[in-house]
Design an enzyme around this catalytic site. Structure first.
Site, PDB file in Angstrom:
ATOM      1  N   LYS A   1     -32.808 -11.294  -8.179  1.00  0.00           N
ATOM      2  CA  LYS A   1     -31.951 -12.371  -8.671  1.00  0.00           C
ATOM      3  C   LYS A   1     -30.547 -11.812  -8.854  1.00  0.00           C
ATOM      4  O   LYS A   1     -30.292 -11.001  -9.752  1.00  0.00           O
ATOM      5  CB  LYS A   1     -32.435 -12.934 -10.006  1.00  0.00           C
ATOM      6  CG  LYS A   1     -31.678 -14.203 -10.419  1.00  0.00           C
ATOM      7  CD  LYS A   1     -31.775 -14.490 -11.906  1.00  0.00           C
ATOM      8  CE  LYS A   1     -30.633 -13.886 -12.687  1.00  0.00           C
ATOM      9  NZ  LYS A   1     -29.288 -14.445 -12.358  1.00  0.00           N
TER      10      LYS A   1
ATOM     11  N   GLU B   1     -30.122  -1.073 -17.962  1.00  0.00           N
ATOM     12  CA  GLU B   1     -28.813  -0.431 -18.060  1.00  0.00           C
ATOM     13  C   GLU B   1     -27.930  -1.447 -18.746  1.00  0.00           C
ATOM     14  O   GLU B   1     -27.588  -2.475 -18.179  1.00  0.00           O
ATOM     15  CB  GLU B   1     -28.299  -0.058 -16.669  1.00  0.00           C
ATOM     16  CG  GLU B   1     -27.106   0.870 -16.711  1.00  0.00           C
ATOM     17  CD  GLU B   1     -25.792   0.122 -16.585  1.00  0.00           C
ATOM     18  OE1 GLU B   1     -25.109   0.007 -17.633  1.00  0.00           O
ATOM     19  OE2 GLU B   1     -25.457  -0.338 -15.498  1.00  0.00           O
TER      20      GLU B   1
ATOM     21  N   CYS C   1     -19.219  -0.679 -17.118  1.00  0.00           N
ATOM     22  CA  CYS C   1     -20.064  -0.376 -18.275  1.00  0.00           C
ATOM     23  C   CYS C   1     -19.856   1.044 -18.780  1.00  0.00           C
ATOM     24  O   CYS C   1     -20.070   1.318 -19.962  1.00  0.00           O
ATOM     25  CB  CYS C   1     -21.534  -0.616 -17.929  1.00  0.00           C
ATOM     26  SG  CYS C   1     -22.087   0.252 -16.456  1.00  0.00           S
TER      27      CYS C   1
ATOM     28  N   GLU D   1     -18.328  -4.084 -27.246  1.00  0.00           N
ATOM     29  CA  GLU D   1     -17.934  -3.975 -25.841  1.00  0.00           C
ATOM     30  C   GLU D   1     -17.071  -5.173 -25.456  1.00  0.00           C
ATOM     31  O   GLU D   1     -17.528  -6.313 -25.454  1.00  0.00           O
ATOM     32  CB  GLU D   1     -19.175  -3.900 -24.942  1.00  0.00           C
ATOM     33  CG  GLU D   1     -18.839  -3.618 -23.490  1.00  0.00           C
ATOM     34  CD  GLU D   1     -20.077  -3.411 -22.637  1.00  0.00           C
ATOM     35  OE1 GLU D   1     -20.064  -2.519 -21.784  1.00  0.00           O
ATOM     36  OE2 GLU D   1     -21.063  -4.155 -22.832  1.00  0.00           O
TER      37      GLU D   1
END
Length: 475
Positions: free
Chosen positions: A170, A245, A279, A377
């Site tokens: 996906k 992750e 990231c 973040e």
């Protein structure tokens, strides 16, 4: 504008059972450039069933044949490199001249490296009267991100193919275009029907259906920590293996005796590349208090050189979406409200770029590690500079975070830097400007996830260990 109106299931392009669509928007122009089906749970079931049927034959395919197929896929990726670059650039906003080396060249290299790891399931170890070997884990579900869509696609799919797994992929709702190209590439390479299946769609529908399907043995997800927690919960009732992750708020320790100009410029570039949507970005730069003034002068000089746009001289494109742009603006306002000092950038769009989701490269000084901009973040071009008094305090600040994906150290030499790197609780560390390496494992500690991608360690994630106990007869 090219529409993709089908799914790739069991080696064929098929209609979705859903009549819903996802629009793909170019963040540089804010215009719709394509659309793809928003798949359904029934589509997921068809794809998983196909992957399940194909598993035994693919898992037992000799390693040499799997290697040849992976190398053929890598060659086809190379032949269609410009198409892959254009797809990534148009859907997530990375300027094409940067997307080539940042978004596409590495994944092609990684696919070739995975071809060299296919022998992992044909190795047997003797331990006393037992034999130990690895077997493919089974049918895998992959949920990929939008910020490095081909990079993370290959990190999962290449490793799983090398291990002998079958899969349903996906893509992110925002960036499905390169996944369609990869489906065409795998088809042309001769990958057997059912080994690779592509079902785009929304996380709430396709993602959840993959997590809950009883025939899916493993889920691998890249994205936010919040979403990763929900995926782990959805997978728990069927006791799937889950690798993740997730987010990061990575520290970058600059020592007093290093080349400060090189260290600071590297740190600024690391955060601003890909418009801060990385990231592993080293978003907390820790600088000795005695050298803060010098560091800020270097920051101002470097940021003034950064061109924002989509032209050949641009270093930063737009952020990926209107929602992402607003999130960046919200955090810049939060930083100012918390008392941090804007050194460069700030609210709004760069001058002359009113159309597109362009943000200003922003740097805050006077940041303390308890501020939200230092703990959460942002996923945009925002750098926090934090002063420290001694190395013990720097390490403590570096580790004072729920995350542990990445880190960086810039010291007088590698020996000094590595001594600090060993004290930071993170899955990887960029030492003195070191670059990402596809031959090394990638993954995090703490709330940045679990499991590893790339290298032989990444392939091992897609295997189960089996042992056979042999009868020992007296002669």
């Amino acid at each position: 504008m090219q529409h993709h109106n089908k799914l790739y299931i069991d080696g064929n392009w098929v209609e979705s059972t859903s009549d819903d669509w996802l629009e793909v928007i170019n963040p540089a122009t804010e215009s719709v450039i394509s659309r793809v089906p928003a798949g359904s749970s029934d589509d997921v079931d068809r794809a998983v069933q196909a992957a399940s049927r194909a598993f035994d034959a693919w898992a037992s395919t000799p390693a040499a044949e799997r290697r040849a197929l992976l190398l053929r896929a890598a060659d086809l990726m190379q032949a269609r490199e410009q198409e892959l670059i254009a797809a990534v650039s148009a859907s997530m906003g990375c300027p094409q001249h940067i997307a080539g080396w940042l978004q596409v060249e590495g994944p092609i290299e990684a696919m070739r490296l995975f071809a060299d790891q296919v022998g992992i399931t044909e190795e047997t170890e003797e331990l006393g009267h037992s034999l130990v070997w690895r077997e493919a884990v089974g049918v895998c579900g992959f949920i990929n991100p939008w910020n490095y869509p081909l990079h993370q696609f290959v990190g999962k799919v290449g490793a799983a193919l090398a291990a002998g797994c079958t899969m349903v992929v996906k893509p992110s709702e925002q960036t499905p275009l390169q996944d369609y190209l990869m489906a065409e590439i795998f088809h042309e390479a001769g990958l057997p029907a059912g080994v690779f299946n592509l079902v785009p769609g929304r996380g709430t529908e396709v993602g959840r259906a993959l997590c809950e399907h009883p025939l899916v043995d493993m889920m691998s997800f890249t994205g936010s920590t919040r979403a990763g927690i929900e995926i782990a919960k959805a997978c728990a009732p069927t006791v799937k293996r889950v690798t993740q992750e997730l987010g990061g708020k990575s520290p970058y320790i600059v020592t007093a005796d290093c080349d400060l100009t090189a260290a600071v410029r590297y740190g600024v570039d690391d955060v601003m590349i890909n418009s801060g949507q990385t990231c592993t970005a080293l978003t907390r730069m820790l600088v000795p208090r005695s050298r803060i003034g010098e560091a800020l002068d270097i920051v101002r000089t470097r940021v003034a050189e950064i061109e924002v746009g989509m032209g050949e001289s641009a270093f930063m494109g737009p952020v990926s979406s209107r929602r992402q742009w607003q999130q960046v603006q919200d955090y810049i306002q939060i930083g100012m409200d918390e008392g941090a000092t804007p050194v460069c950038g700030g609210l709004g769009k760069p001058q002359g770029l009113e159309q597109g989701y362009f943000a200003r490269p922003t740097v805050f000084a006077g940041v303390t590690n308890d501020m939200r901009i230092a703990r959460e973040e942002i996923f945009g071009p925002v750098l926090c500079i934090i002063a420290y008094d001694d190395l013990e305090q720097a390490v403590a600040i570096a580790n004072d975070t729920p995350y542990g994906l990445s880190s960086g150290v810039f010291a007088k030499d590698n020996t000094a830097a590595l001594a600090i790197a060993r004290r930071i609780r993170a899955g990887l560390c960029f030492v003195n400007g070191g670059e990402f390496n596809y031959q090394a494992p990638f993954g995090g500690f703490k709330q940045s996830g679990n499991g590893r991608e790339f290298s032989h360690h990444g392939v091992e994630e897609f295997t189960e260990i089996k042992s056979a106990q042999l009868a020992v007869h007296a002669s």
